[in-house]
Design a protein around this motif. Structure first.
Motif, short mmCIF file in Angstrom:
data_model
loop_
_atom_site.label_atom_id
_atom_site.label_comp_id
_atom_site.label_asym_id
_atom_site.label_seq_id
_atom_site.Cartn_x
_atom_site.Cartn_y
_atom_site.Cartn_z
N UNK A 38 0.77 -1.24 0.00
CA UNK A 38 0.00 0.00 0.00
C UNK A 38 0.80 1.28 0.00
N UNK A 39 2.11 1.20 0.22
CA UNK A 39 2.90 2.43 0.33
C UNK A 39 3.26 2.93 -1.07
N UNK A 41 5.15 5.44 -2.95
CA UNK A 41 6.24 6.38 -2.71
C UNK A 41 6.08 7.66 -3.51
N UNK A 42 5.50 7.56 -4.70
CA UNK A 42 5.29 8.76 -5.51
C UNK A 42 4.30 9.69 -4.83
N UNK A 43 3.17 9.13 -4.39
CA UNK A 43 2.15 9.95 -3.73
C UNK A 43 2.69 10.56 -2.45
N UNK A 44 3.33 9.75 -1.61
CA UNK A 44 3.78 10.26 -0.33
C UNK A 44 4.99 11.18 -0.48
N UNK A 45 5.91 10.84 -1.37
CA UNK A 45 7.09 11.66 -1.56
C UNK A 45 6.77 13.02 -2.15
N UNK A 46 6.04 13.01 -3.27
CA UNK A 46 5.68 14.27 -3.92
C UNK A 46 4.67 15.06 -3.10
#
Length: 263
Positions: A38-39, A41-46
């Motif tokens: 579920x993680x 990285x694009x959504x959370x990082x950006x």
């Protein structure tokens, strides 16, 4: 930059060397599986970089987190049954994990005091409203059947803070010239007994995460297979809610601005 790299290396090492989340059949191992799936990285990082684009955007993001953590912590506070898996974990770890007070302090840095109550009373965004609603439902269901659904929400948010969030205080401080680095990314670890060790080990992040994983496993031992599945299902839902929250506003242009602000 060197400090950040050191922190990232430390986080990777903690994840690699912790024992409690490697136990076959344990709730911690199952929850780590939801992280891998579920993680985003694009959504959370950006999304994180985008929240550094301006004080206004940071304020909206921090307000979203305030509503989410407030709901989660209120629901866990209401788990009063001593046999509850959620209460077992929250009773021991709530003092360390609780974020609502520090989020409120962070908002006081960017929202004028005379406007703060009205600001917090305003209706949250659709993504936040949907997230909070699922947290409320999970809490209500846990109180009815002594389940552990809220542990899925606890895992999704607090482990993100423990592993990666702590290194974000400095970048937010520099990017937005805040009067203080965001307080909700800092943890004060109590003296806790690491499983199998006496006397208590001096507090640090690695020991604390190991202990939290261990206590989640102990709580999981109280749950049926059906209830264990409900915990991991709730964690998967929480990751999806977080993606919606992090990307509800446009992220690409603001993530560039945030990266420039950080330097």
């Amino acid at each position: 930059q060197l400090s950040r790299m050191s922190f990232e290396t430390e986080s990777a090492n903690i994840l690699k060397t912790t024992r409690a989340n490697k136990l076959e059949g344990s709730l911690s191992l199952a929850l780590d599986g939801t992280l891998k799936q579920g993680h985003d990285m694009t959504a959370f990082g950006l999304g994180t970089l985008a929240s550094m684009a301006s004080t206004e955007r940071y304020s909206r993001f921090t307000t979203a987190m305030y509503h989410i953590y407030s709901a989660m912590e209120q629901e866990m506070d209401q788990c009063s049954n001593d046999t509850s898996a959620t209460k077992m974990v929250w009773k021991k770890h709530g003092n360390v994990l609780r974020r609502q007070p520090s989020l409120l302090q962070d908002l006081q840095d960017v929202v004028p005091q005379e406007n703060l109550q009205q600001h917090l009373a305003s209706l949250p965004s659709n993504a936040v409203t949907n997230y909070v609603e699922d947290i409320r439902v999970a809490g209500e269901c846990d109180r009815l059947d002594d389940g552990g659904r809220l542990l899925g929400h606890l895992y999704c948010r607090y482990f993100a803070d423990l592993f990666g969030g702590q290194m974000l205080g400095g970048p937010y401080h520099w990017a937005l010239a805040l009067p203080h680095a965001p307080r909700h990314y800092r943890f004060e670890f109590d003296h806790l007994e690491q499983p199998g060790e006496k006397p208590p080990t001096p507090p640090n992040r690695s020991v604390y995460i190991e202990t939290l994983y261990h206590d989640i496993n102990e709580a999981g031992n109280r749950l049926t297979q059906k209830q264990l599945a409900q915990v991991t299902q709730e964690a998967a839902k929480a990751f999806q809610h977080n993606i919606q929250v992090y990307t509800e506003e446009a992220i690409y242009m603001d993530s560039i601005k945030g990266a420039i602000n950080v330097g």
